[in-house]
Design a protein around this motif. Structure first.
Motif, short mmCIF file in Angstrom:
data_model
loop_
_atom_site.label_atom_id
_atom_site.label_comp_id
_atom_site.label_asym_id
_atom_site.label_seq_id
_atom_site.Cartn_x
_atom_site.Cartn_y
_atom_site.Cartn_z
N ILE A 95 1.00 -1.22 -0.05
CA ILE A 95 0.06 -0.01 -0.12
C ILE A 95 0.94 1.07 0.07
O ILE A 95 1.91 1.04 0.49
CB ILE A 95 -0.80 0.02 1.34
CG1 ILE A 95 -1.67 -1.16 1.29
CG2 ILE A 95 -1.77 1.18 1.24
CD1 ILE A 95 -2.38 -1.38 2.65
N ASN A 100 -6.23 3.02 -3.46
CA ASN A 100 -5.50 1.92 -4.10
C ASN A 100 -6.45 1.27 -5.20
O ASN A 100 -7.57 1.54 -5.00
CB ASN A 100 -5.11 0.80 -3.20
CG ASN A 100 -4.23 -0.19 -3.95
OD1 ASN A 100 -4.47 -0.61 -4.74
ND2 ASN A 100 -3.06 -0.42 -3.05
N SER A 147 -8.94 -1.31 -3.89
CA SER A 147 -9.50 -1.25 -2.43
C SER A 147 -10.41 -1.99 -1.65
O SER A 147 -10.27 -2.41 -0.48
CB SER A 147 -9.92 0.41 -2.25
OG SER A 147 -11.43 0.37 -2.73
#
Lengths: 315, 126
Positions: A227, A288, A291
């Protein structure tokens, strides 16, 4: 830099037709040329820190330490020759003599006045000779059997300042599987590398109940899931912040019969830190591409079951 | 991302812990034909069949878990337990076929022969 007055006083070679104002030419070459005869006693030469190109000047005649283990590259005798101290010391002595400066300590050229080794002392008794020669300084009455043992060089690093290494798979922002302890099997996010060599890890707490926690690298399997936490600024979180606070010792009289253990209260500081760090991590997860998947991933647990062999798994 | 147990449980629900160790069997002590050295145990790990594969397990802690008649306190538990553990670690490979040597803090009892030993996933090197 040498003072202008000193320069004009002794620079016999240069034509000093301009007597009233002397312009000090501050080019590096000229100052070094005139230095040989122009320094006053006790003035230091300022060698340029950076060359004209802007690079740092390293004195190639200086000694250096080998590998931080307290040993130096050149011995004392070698350094004496490298720095031409045989010349410098004599020169210093001559200078001091020129200046008549007896308070300056120069290397070996001005001798100190010694008090005489023996002195006369009157002795009583008529048949002992009136006087004796006696040492003015007594010899020591104790000679140790060995010289003082050498202490380790202070340059040896303490363990606390040794560099700590971190596995390349455990960068901040990587998802990690906790493999031991209360939260074994859970997946967490590495927040930071701590200076003690531990990892700072968080669930985030909302997702899987893992709090902001320190974890040793050996109890953690690094996965390839990362991440992006580069935006986070988490300077206040360090080992000191997480250090266990032991309750202060009470009076001995009370303690024996008070068998209640005080439960450690979660400090507000910690709660706050948890909230702020988790906010950052959760935002990073949202940002992201995967997600939803990531959130489910962090909620899930790691397990082994039939046919799953960790040495064949690609984490 | 392999578990099929991705049912969204309400927060705080107890998700059962799965197995976090590799199964192994205690096959015997290190020995020649006529002499046996009980300080080193030989383990056969599940699914590990050649020497190259044992690399992952070197250094990992192993546990011989057994039960006894008297209940004792177990660290981390509040109630007295019959379960006891002997801890050790995998030291090196043994032979070509994925066997492994382990040393325990105290030698394994011979009644553990053929019994299950748990090889944990820590100290992890990956």
């Amino acid at each position: 830099m040498s003072t202008p007055s000193a320069k004009t006083a002794t620079s016999g070679g240069k034509a000093t037709t301009k007597t009233t104002t002397t312009t000090v030419v501050k080019t590096t070459t000229t100052t070094q040329q005139t230095l040989a005869g122009t320094r006053g006693a006790g003035s230091k030469v300022q060698k340029p820190r950076t060359t004209a190109a802007g690079k740092k000047v390293i004195n190639s005649h200086a000694n250096r330490e080998l590998n931080n283990n307290g040993l130096m590259r050149f011995s004392r005798g070698r350094m004496f020759h490298r720095r031409a101290l045989y010349r410098i010391n004599k020169w210093k002595g001559d200078q001091a003599k020129l200046q008549g400066d007896k308070t300056k300590k120069t290397a070996g050229s001005i001798k100190k006045r010694r008090s005489p080794a023996l002195k006369k002392k009157p002795v009583g008794g008529d048949r002992n000779g009136k006087e004796r020669f006696v040492r003015s300084k007594r010899l020591p009455r104790y000679y140790p059997t060995e010289e003082r043992p050498k202490k380790f060089s202070v340059k040896r690093k303490k363990f606390s300042s040794h560099p700590r290494r971190f596995r390349s798979t455990l960068t901040p922002g990587s998802v990690v599987i906790l493999v031991a302890g209360k939260h074994a099997g859970k997946r967490a996010v590495v927040v930071k590398h701590l200076s003690s060599g531990l990892l700072l890890v968080t669930g985030p707490h909302k997702l899987n109940g893992v709090p902001l926690r320190r974890v040793n690298q050996i109890y953690v399997i690094g996965t390839s899931t990362k991440i992006d936490l580069s935006a986070a600024k988490l300077d206040n979180l360090d080992d000191k912040f997480f250090k266990r606070v032991r309750p202060a010792k009470k009076n001995a009289e009370k303690d024996i019969f008070d068998s209640k253990k005080e439960k450690s209260q979660l400090s507000d500081e910690r709660r706050q830190a948890q909230r702020t760090t988790d906010a950052v991590v959760l935002n990073a997860i949202k940002a992201n591409a995967d997600s939803r998947l990531l959130r489910k991933y962090l909620k899930s647990r790691f397990q082994l079951w039939n046919g799953v062999l960790p040495h064949k798994l690609r984490f | 991302m392999t578990s099929s147990k991705k049912v969204e449980k309400p927060q705080g629900a107890f998700i059962k812990k799965g197995r976090l160790y590799v199964k192994a069997v205690f096959t015997g002590f290190r020995r020649g034909k006529r002499n046996q050295h009980e300080n080193t145990a030989l383990l056969k790990l599940d699914g590990v069949n050649n020497r190259r594969e044992t690399n992952f397990y070197l250094g990992k802690r192993c546990a011989y878990v057994y039960k006894a008649k008297n209940k004792t306190l177990v660290p981390g538990q509040k109630r007295l337990n019959r379960v006891r553990i002997m801890w050790g670690k995998v030291t090196r490979a043994h032979g070509k076929s994925g066997g492994v040597r382990a040393k325990f803090n105290r030698n394994l009892p011979p009644k553990a022969l053929g019994r299950r030993i748990r090889v944990m996933l820590y100290p992890s090197r990956i």
